[in-house]
Design an enzyme around this catalytic site. Structure first.
Site, PDB file in Angstrom:
ATOM      1  N   LYS A   1      31.135  34.116 102.105  1.00  0.00           N
ATOM      2  CA  LYS A   1      32.517  33.466 101.929  1.00  0.00           C
ATOM      3  C   LYS A   1      33.050  33.617 100.784  1.00  0.00           C
ATOM      4  O   LYS A   1      34.628  33.271 100.816  1.00  0.00           O
ATOM      5  CB  LYS A   1      31.147  32.517 101.307  1.00  0.00           C
ATOM      6  CG  LYS A   1      31.835  31.242 101.193  1.00  0.00           C
ATOM      7  CD  LYS A   1      30.873  30.178 100.975  1.00  0.00           C
ATOM      8  CE  LYS A   1      31.158  28.687 100.354  1.00  0.00           C
ATOM      9  NZ  LYS A   1      32.384  28.548  99.261  1.00  0.00           N
TER      10      LYS A   1
ATOM     11  N   ARG B   1      33.309  24.066  90.506  1.00  0.00           N
ATOM     12  CA  ARG B   1      32.080  24.829  90.264  1.00  0.00           C
ATOM     13  C   ARG B   1      32.308  26.133  89.947  1.00  0.00           C
ATOM     14  O   ARG B   1      33.378  26.188  89.995  1.00  0.00           O
ATOM     15  CB  ARG B   1      31.140  24.279  91.217  1.00  0.00           C
ATOM     16  CG  ARG B   1      31.015  23.205  91.356  1.00  0.00           C
ATOM     17  CD  ARG B   1      31.075  23.081  93.038  1.00  0.00           C
ATOM     18  NE  ARG B   1      31.501  23.672  93.980  1.00  0.00           N
ATOM     19  CZ  ARG B   1      31.452  23.605  95.777  1.00  0.00           C
ATOM     20  NH1 ARG B   1      29.883  24.116  95.528  1.00  0.00           N
ATOM     21  NH2 ARG B   1      32.187  24.206  95.859  1.00  0.00           N
TER      22      ARG B   1
ATOM     23  N   TRP C   1      49.754  27.212  98.012  1.00  0.00           N
ATOM     24  CA  TRP C   1      48.621  28.625  98.214  1.00  0.00           C
ATOM     25  C   TRP C   1      50.509  29.062  97.899  1.00  0.00           C
ATOM     26  O   TRP C   1      50.227  30.237  97.132  1.00  0.00           O
ATOM     27  CB  TRP C   1      48.249  28.966  99.213  1.00  0.00           C
ATOM     28  CG  TRP C   1      47.466  30.529  99.552  1.00  0.00           C
ATOM     29  CD1 TRP C   1      46.351  29.922  99.219  1.00  0.00           C
ATOM     30  CD2 TRP C   1      48.242  31.252 100.561  1.00  0.00           C
ATOM     31  NE1 TRP C   1      46.181  32.530  99.612  1.00  0.00           N
ATOM     32  CE2 TRP C   1      47.593  32.810  99.804  1.00  0.00           C
ATOM     33  CE3 TRP C   1      50.179  31.810 100.382  1.00  0.00           C
ATOM     34  CZ2 TRP C   1      47.749  33.723 100.100  1.00  0.00           C
ATOM     35  CZ3 TRP C   1      49.782  33.037 100.556  1.00  0.00           C
ATOM     36  CH2 TRP C   1      48.643  34.474 100.195  1.00  0.00           C
TER      37      TRP C   1
ATOM     38  N   ALA D   1      26.021  23.373  98.556  1.00  0.00           N
ATOM     39  CA  ALA D   1      26.023  21.949  98.657  1.00  0.00           C
ATOM     40  C   ALA D   1      25.310  21.406  99.469  1.00  0.00           C
ATOM     41  O   ALA D   1      25.643  19.958 100.254  1.00  0.00           O
ATOM     42  CB  ALA D   1      27.983  21.621  98.379  1.00  0.00           C
TER      43      ALA D   1
ATOM     44  N   PHE E   1      50.262  25.751 106.626  1.00  0.00           N
ATOM     45  CA  PHE E   1      50.099  26.973 107.232  1.00  0.00           C
ATOM     46  C   PHE E   1      51.854  27.521 107.811  1.00  0.00           C
ATOM     47  O   PHE E   1      51.694  26.191 108.341  1.00  0.00           O
ATOM     48  CB  PHE E   1      49.263  27.946 107.940  1.00  0.00           C
ATOM     49  CG  PHE E   1      48.497  28.031 107.100  1.00  0.00           C
ATOM     50  CD1 PHE E   1      47.371  29.325 107.656  1.00  0.00           C
ATOM     51  CD2 PHE E   1      47.253  26.924 106.698  1.00  0.00           C
ATOM     52  CE1 PHE E   1      46.050  29.422 106.348  1.00  0.00           C
ATOM     53  CE2 PHE E   1      45.932  27.484 106.357  1.00  0.00           C
ATOM     54  CZ  PHE E   1      45.561  27.867 106.182  1.00  0.00           C
TER      55      PHE E   1
ATOM     56  N   PHE F   1      32.018  21.745 100.631  1.00  0.00           N
ATOM     57  CA  PHE F   1      31.815  21.074 101.677  1.00  0.00           C
ATOM     58  C   PHE F   1      32.266  20.610 101.826  1.00  0.00           C
ATOM     59  O   PHE F   1      33.393  20.184 101.836  1.00  0.00           O
ATOM     60  CB  PHE F   1      30.253  21.326 102.591  1.00  0.00           C
ATOM     61  CG  PHE F   1      29.497  22.662 102.443  1.00  0.00           C
ATOM     62  CD1 PHE F   1      30.298  24.270 102.708  1.00  0.00           C
ATOM     63  CD2 PHE F   1      28.087  23.434 101.992  1.00  0.00           C
ATOM     64  CE1 PHE F   1      29.897  24.920 102.282  1.00  0.00           C
ATOM     65  CE2 PHE F   1      27.603  23.954 101.803  1.00  0.00           C
ATOM     66  CZ  PHE F   1      28.429  25.510 101.883  1.00  0.00           C
TER      67      PHE F   1
ATOM     68  N   THR G   1      41.606  25.702  96.014  1.00  0.00           N
ATOM     69  CA  THR G   1      42.566  25.794  96.350  1.00  0.00           C
ATOM     70  C   THR G   1      43.857  24.744  96.170  1.00  0.00           C
ATOM     71  O   THR G   1      44.398  24.779  95.138  1.00  0.00           O
ATOM     72  CB  THR G   1      43.991  27.146  97.730  1.00  0.00           C
ATOM     73  OG1 THR G   1      42.602  28.324  97.462  1.00  0.00           O
ATOM     74  CG2 THR G   1      45.057  27.170  97.222  1.00  0.00           C
TER      75      THR G   1
ATOM     76  N   LYS H   1      39.884  24.056 100.114  1.00  0.00           N
ATOM     77  CA  LYS H   1      39.754  23.104  99.244  1.00  0.00           C
ATOM     78  C   LYS H   1      40.196  22.958  98.131  1.00  0.00           C
ATOM     79  O   LYS H   1      40.661  22.236  96.900  1.00  0.00           O
ATOM     80  CB  LYS H   1      38.530  22.248  99.414  1.00  0.00           C
ATOM     81  CG  LYS H   1      38.329  20.942  98.203  1.00  0.00           C
ATOM     82  CD  LYS H   1      36.151  20.472  99.288  1.00  0.00           C
ATOM     83  CE  LYS H   1      35.177  21.165  99.587  1.00  0.00           C
ATOM     84  NZ  LYS H   1      34.999  22.246  98.583  1.00  0.00           N
TER      85      LYS H   1
END
Length: 556
Positions: free
Chosen positions: A104, A93, A409, A272, A381, A300, A72, A70
């Site tokens: 994480k 954030r 990405w 979150a 991907f 999230f 990225t 998200k």
């Protein structure tokens, strides 16, 4: 393949003064923190005559261990908008040290869609979180000192609700006994620590619109209850002025840049699931004031981050998004369809079809509950097949929502150009009719029920007796007209993290309800939500190092 930090270190950064010029920020508003970071004075918001830009919210499907990308995508979208000639700012954030050193990871994006300097952003940055922790702990110290010095406010030490905090995952501090060692060392009591991002100071900080508003919110924070069940506030402890003094510089948004030189504001970062999971209102407003497009994200999945962004942040700050991007991956959807992480590399249309309802529920919520224009961004991907992509496109088309492939990405802004074009189309051609998921005049119970039924799609709620007593008391105290902030697992629409996909016919159990009067919402606790995480068996911290020249390695 290069790691995120190796990619970030391989691309030269521009001086922050040049980034400020790109964003039309005059020198008078810029407070430099070295060559590549700066804070922006809040007076810019009052002085600027530019109309606000359009607000773009990036959210996602329910998270899985496969990852969604998200942040990225948010950064890559901003770079993509800039590549197609748009004046854009991105607002994100700040990362917490706990997840950075835990499991994480950080919150600076990935691959060729990152904000930099990523090492600084993921570590101390400009000291905002340290200031927030100091303000939190000052209030705790003044509270305990008040009790020690005679307790004029008649505080019941058994009913203190305010905890100290530290920005680290440290399970050892969840429950502690303090004030030990005899009378001169304090009043013995049971206590505990939260991680800094779970502190109400963080939520207050991120919702405040000025220094004056910050002080008003700080004064309303409930820290304890008296022996006769009356709330005690930070204002009554005369702590507000000193807390605000610690926070005054932190309140100014931080200016950095993406790898492609797009101006980025990185500021604040509440949990979150315990709080509302968005960057500060001030950073969002500044991004809108500086850019024609302001791209931001919420933590999230959309059932947590987007719900709170829309029902809490937008309601309080008077914001209306022009478009919403819902990020998904084929891999994550196959996990929602029942596959393990080890099985995601092979085409499996059956598992994908079983997992797609999770995406469709989030899409339907944005489209039908909140009535906002949206697009699905598939973070592609190399293992994704054309047949899998086509299945997602087909299912989303049935809901009247377009799907755009994103390769940010690997390609940075170039991989986000198509998504940027669709976002611009939504902003210019689609008109939403923004609606909240509940009305503030409803009772606390009915607001919870509305979120559970409209957003999670559950049948009903089960309020435990303790929680019902808390609701009744908060209603008596006049807190029942505040928005609600539901604290639940991020891994499921339900309050059980082991139920992925798009479950139906479930009930959400309400265990505890408390007020965050400074932030301005009622926190509703479900499941087993922890406000102080622990480190995993092999923490990320074990791989982080710095060489003799000060170059950091192992940071993702």
């Amino acid at each position: 393949m290069l790691s995120d930090i190796e990619i970030a270190q391989s691309i030269p950064m521009q001086p922050i003064t040049r980034i400020a010029e790109t964003a039309n920020i005059a020198d008078d508003y810029l407070e430099q923190y070295g060559k590549y970071k700066a804070k922006i004075d809040l007076s810019l918001l009052k002085d600027s005559q530019k109309p606000d830009g359009k607000l773009i919210l990036v959210t996602a499907i329910t998270p899985t261990p496969a990852g969604e990308g998200k942040t990225t995508t948010t950064i890559g979208l901003a770079d993509g908008l800039r590549r197609i000639g748009k004046n854009v700012m991105v607002a994100l954030r700040e990362p917490s040290l706990g997840p950075v050193f835990g499991i994480k990871g950080g919150a600076a994006g990935g691959g060729y869609a990152q904000v930099v300097p990523m090492e600084d952003i993921n570590l101390h940055f400009t000291g905002d979180f340290h200031a927030i922790g100091a303000a939190n702990n000052l209030l705790a110290a003044m509270l305990d000192n008040h009790i020690y010095q005679g307790n004029a406010l008649n505080i019941d030490p058994r009913r203190i609700t305010w905890k100290r905090c530290v920005d680290m995952n440290d399970r050892q501090l969840r429950f502690v006994a303090d004030g030990l060692g005899g009378r001169i060392n304090g009043v013995p009591r049971e206590d505990g620590y939260d991680i800094t991002v779970a502190s109400e100071i963080m939520a207050v900080f991120c919702l405040a619109t000025s220094v004056e508003d910050l002080k008003a919110r700080l004064s309303r924070i409930v820290v304890a209850y008296t022996y006769d069940d009356q709330p005690v506030t930070a204002g009554q402890l005369n702590a507000v002025g000193a807390m605000a003094a610690l926070l005054k510089d932190a309140l100014k948004p931080n200016l950095v840049q993406t790898l492609e030189g797009t101006p980025a504001l990185v500021h604040g970062g509440p949990f979150a699931n315990i709080a509302h999971g968005c960057n500060s209102v001030l950073a969002t407003r500044m991004a809108m004031k500086l850019g024609d497009y302001a791209v931001t994200e919420a933590g999230f999945g959309a059932d947590l981050g987007a719900e709170k962004f829309l029902d809490i942040k937008c309601r309080m700050a008077g914001l209306t998004p022009s478009a919403v991007v819902i990020v998904a991956t084929v891999r994550a959807l196959k996990m929602h369809g029942g596959l393990s992480k080890a099985e995601l590399g092979e085409e499996n249309l059956n598992a994908l079809e079983a997992g797609i309802p999770n995406l469709l529920r989030h899409v339907s919520n944005i489209k039908d509950v909140y009535q906002l224009p949206s697009v699905v961004a598939i973070n592609r991907f190399p293992t994704d097949t054309d047949a899998e992509i086509e299945l997602i496109i087909q299912k989303c088309r049935e809901l009247g929502v377009n799907v755009v492939l994103s390769t940010v990405w690997a390609e940075g802004g170039k991989g986000g150009e198509n998504l940027a074009k669709e976002v611009v189309r939504l902003c210019e051609e689609e008109k939403g009719n923004f609606t909240y998921s509940y009305d503030l005049d409803l009772s606390i119970e009915d607001k919870i029920r509305s979120v559970v039924q409209k957003v999670y799609r559950g049948d009903d709620i089960n309020i435990l007796p303790t929680a019902q007593k808390q609701i009744d008391r908060l209603t008596e105290l006049g807190f029942d007209k505040l928005p609600i902030c539901v604290a639940k697992t991020q891994y499921s629409f339900t309050d059980d993290k082991g139920i992925p996909g798009a479950p139906e016919h479930f009930t959400v159990t309400i265990k505890n309800v408390k007020v965050s009067a400074g932030a301005g919402f009622v926190v509703v606790l479900t499941g087993d939500i922890m406000t102080m995480p622990g480190l995993p068996k092999v923490p990320a911290a074990e791989k982080i190092d710095v060489d003799a020249d000060g170059k950091i390695s192992g940071l993702f």
